[in-house]
Enzyme design. Structure first.
Site, PDB file in Angstrom:
ATOM      1  N   HIS A 148      21.408 -16.119   5.394  1.00 54.73           N
ATOM      2  CA  HIS A 148      22.600 -16.306   4.549  1.00 54.73           C
ATOM      3  C   HIS A 148      22.293 -16.263   3.057  1.00 54.73           C
ATOM      4  CE1 HIS A 148      20.965 -20.330   4.776  1.00 54.73           C
ATOM      5  NE2 HIS A 148      21.496 -20.597   5.949  1.00 54.73           N
TER       6      HIS A 148
ATOM      7  N   HIS B  85      23.068 -14.921  13.190  1.00 55.87           N
ATOM      8  CA  HIS B  85      22.990 -16.335  12.752  1.00 55.87           C
ATOM      9  C   HIS B  85      24.310 -17.010  13.121  1.00 55.87           C
ATOM     10  CE1 HIS B  85      21.760 -19.467   9.562  1.00 55.87           C
ATOM     11  NE2 HIS B  85      22.825 -19.941  10.186  1.00 55.87           N
TER      12      HIS B  85
ATOM     13  N   LYS C 131      13.350 -21.447  13.675  1.00 60.00           N
ATOM     14  CA  LYS C 131      14.172 -21.711  12.494  1.00 60.00           C
ATOM     15  C   LYS C 131      13.500 -22.751  11.611  1.00 60.00           C
ATOM     16  CE  LYS C 131      17.649 -21.874   9.732  1.00 60.00           C
ATOM     17  NZ  LYS C 131      18.937 -21.290   9.500  1.00 60.00           N
TER      18      LYS C 131
ATOM     19  N   HIS D 262      26.264 -20.775  14.730  1.00 55.07           N
ATOM     20  CA  HIS D 262      26.265 -22.159  15.206  1.00 55.07           C
ATOM     21  C   HIS D 262      27.306 -22.287  16.309  1.00 55.07           C
ATOM     22  CE1 HIS D 262      23.828 -23.690  11.821  1.00 55.07           C
ATOM     23  NE2 HIS D 262      24.402 -22.692  11.172  1.00 55.07           N
TER      24      HIS D 262
ATOM     25  N   HIS E 120      33.225 -27.159  12.085  1.00 53.08           N
ATOM     26  CA  HIS E 120      33.326 -28.621  11.979  1.00 53.08           C
ATOM     27  C   HIS E 120      34.800 -28.949  12.150  1.00 53.08           C
ATOM     28  CE1 HIS E 120      29.271 -29.372  10.357  1.00 53.08           C
ATOM     29  NE2 HIS E 120      29.433 -28.279   9.642  1.00 53.08           N
TER      30      HIS E 120
ATOM     31  N   ASP F 203      26.810 -17.040  10.240  1.00 50.73           N
ATOM     32  CA  ASP F 203      26.684 -18.473   9.946  1.00 50.73           C
ATOM     33  C   ASP F 203      28.010 -19.182  10.222  1.00 50.73           C
ATOM     34  OD1 ASP F 203      25.454 -20.819   9.316  1.00 50.73           O
ATOM     35  OD2 ASP F 203      25.415 -20.508   7.162  1.00 50.73           O
TER      36      ASP F 203
ATOM     37  N   HIS G 126      16.059 -21.119   6.217  1.00 53.92           N
ATOM     38  CA  HIS G 126      17.120 -21.612   5.326  1.00 53.92           C
ATOM     39  C   HIS G 126      16.482 -21.732   3.947  1.00 53.92           C
ATOM     40  CE1 HIS G 126      20.891 -23.906   4.387  1.00 53.92           C
ATOM     41  NE2 HIS G 126      20.135 -24.150   3.329  1.00 53.92           N
TER      42      HIS G 126
HETATM   43  O1  DOR Z   1      27.268 -24.419   5.728  1.00 54.53           O
HETATM   44  C1  DOR Z   1      26.409 -24.611   6.561  1.00 54.53           C
HETATM   45  N1  DOR Z   1      26.691 -25.148   7.764  1.00 54.53           N
HETATM   46  N2  DOR Z   1      25.157 -24.292   6.262  1.00 54.53           N
HETATM   47  C2  DOR Z   1      24.138 -24.596   7.070  1.00 54.53           C
HETATM   48  O2  DOR Z   1      23.030 -24.295   6.723  1.00 54.53           O
HETATM   49  C3  DOR Z   1      24.369 -25.357   8.309  1.00 54.53           C
HETATM   50  C4  DOR Z   1      25.721 -25.185   8.792  1.00 54.53           C
HETATM   51  C5  DOR Z   1      26.116 -26.181   9.859  1.00 54.53           C
HETATM   52  O3  DOR Z   1      25.341 -26.404  10.788  1.00 54.53           O
HETATM   53  O4  DOR Z   1      27.219 -26.715   9.784  1.00 54.53           O
HETATM   54 ZN    ZN Z   2      23.584 -21.758   9.533  1.00 54.34          ZN
END
Ligand code: DOR
Ligand code: ZN
Length: 350
Positions: free
Chosen positions: A179, A18, A104, A20, A256, A252, A141
């Site tokens: 998660h 998992h 997903k 991103h 950001h 996960d 999720h």
């Molecule tokens: O904390 C998270 N960030 N949980 C998620 O489900 C998505 C993820 C994100 O894409 O930033």
């Molecule tokens: Zn995620």
């Protein structure tokens, strides 16, 4: 040998079930942090706009491959973002052509970029039936979005309100509860006989809700599902180190930029890719279960997904505290790396 005396651990190369990676400048900046240690990763489709169709997943995979650092040997395993308008035949073809590994499911509004997610589960029933037929896993999720439900209860409520009815209706569907953050989810997965597994993140093995809220608000520990009380963290550690095949690593890791995290309404997500293996070794060592790290990070995931484990190995070595950057620079701005709050003594050699 007691775990405290072990100073070197060789395991199969791990995978991240998992992840991103985002897109553009962010993708280019964060991808090497994963490819350094991991051979494969399940890539989350919550871009803007989301990766819904086979064509979009294929194009996104091409962008990831183009961003790979020189010499990296990494396979992105793509997912399709399930919407109420998803065409079952497009999903079937994406799976048959090797474009998408999983689908997903985001309940609409549950998390970052989930507005196009599912509101009415009957509307995606044809897709789910088809996936059950071809053995394609659904990554979920698992949080309800009902504002009247306390945010700390949303995972447990999801199990009762969505998972149980869904699994009754489509019992042959393979589901990964992503998660997981609660004892409730651990128990639910452990009590199931087949077709259900769970990923556990690195950070949920380390933080509880005090890390976010006690002594000042700490946006870098805010993610979704939000970390719960300590007893739940302990249940997650027990599940992760147990060797039980139904539990495996999905970091996960969710980058950001700091300006987006550090504002009045900060984004959810913790960036753990750079130090995940060091953090995990520390957690498994503290539990006296270093020997189970390979099951969690390299064996159980491929087994559930019906893929062979990686052939090559990595070696973790224990020594003086490891240094890692506090932030990664991207053209979009700095991204803060997860701070476990303790020294990391394990590093991946080579
Ligand atoms: O904390 C998270 N960030 N949980 C998620 O489900 C998505 C993820 C994100 O894409 O930033
Ligand atoms: Zn995620």
């Amino acid at each position: 040998m007691a775990d405290k005396e072990i100073t070197s651990l060789t395991i199969r190369r791990p995978d991240d079930w998992h992840l991103h990676l985002r897109d553009g400048a962010m993708l280019r900046a964060v991808l090497p942090e994963t490819t350094r240690h991991f051979a494969r990763a399940i890539i989350m489709p919550n871009l803007v706009p989301p990766v819904v169709t086979a064509a979009q997943a294929s194009a996104y995979r091409d962008r990831i491959m183009a961003a790979l650092p020189a010499g990296a040997n990494f396979t992105p395993l793509m997912t399709l973002y399930l919407t109420e308008a998803t065409d079952p035949e497009d999903v079937r073809r994406a799976h048959a052509d090797g474009i998408a590994t999983a689908v997903k499911l985001y309940p609409a509004g549950a998390t970052t970029n989930s507005a196009s997610g599912v509101r009415d589960f009957e509307k995606v029933r044809a897709v789910l039936d088809m996936m059950a037929e071809i053995g394609m896993p659904l990554c979920v999720h698992g949080e309800v979005t009902d504002h009247s439900i306390d945010i700390f209860d949303r995972e447990a409520a999801f199990i009762d309100k969505v998972m149980k009815p869904l699994r009754k209706k489509v019992p042959d569907l393979k589901i990964v509860m992503e998660h997981v953050t609660t004892q409730d989810a651990v128990d639910y997965v452990r009590d199931s006989i087949k077709n259900l597994a769970a990923t556990i993140t690195t950070h949920h093995l380390i933080i509880n809700r005090n890390h976010i809220l006690a002594g000042g608000i700490k946006p870098h520990y805010y993610c979704l599902p939000v970390a719960k009380r300590e007893a739940h963290r302990v249940a997650l550690v027990q599940a992760a180190v147990s060797g039980d095949k139904r539990f495996f690593l999905g970091t996960d890791s969710a980058p950001h930029t700091d300006p987006l995290k550090l504002q009045a309404c900060g984004c959810a997500g913790i960036f753990t890719a750079p130090n995940t293996m060091s953090c995990l070794a520390e957690v498994f060592e503290a539990a006296g279960k270093l020997k189970k790290l390979e099951d969690f990070a390299a064996l159980n995931g491929p087994k559930f997904y019906g893929l062979p484990p990686n052939e090559d190995m990595i070696t973790l070595v224990k020594g003086d505290p490891v240094t890692y950057p506090a932030q990664i620079a991207t053209d979009d701005g700095p991204v803060t790396v997860f701070d476990p709050g303790f020294d990391l003594h394990w590093r991946v050699a080579g």
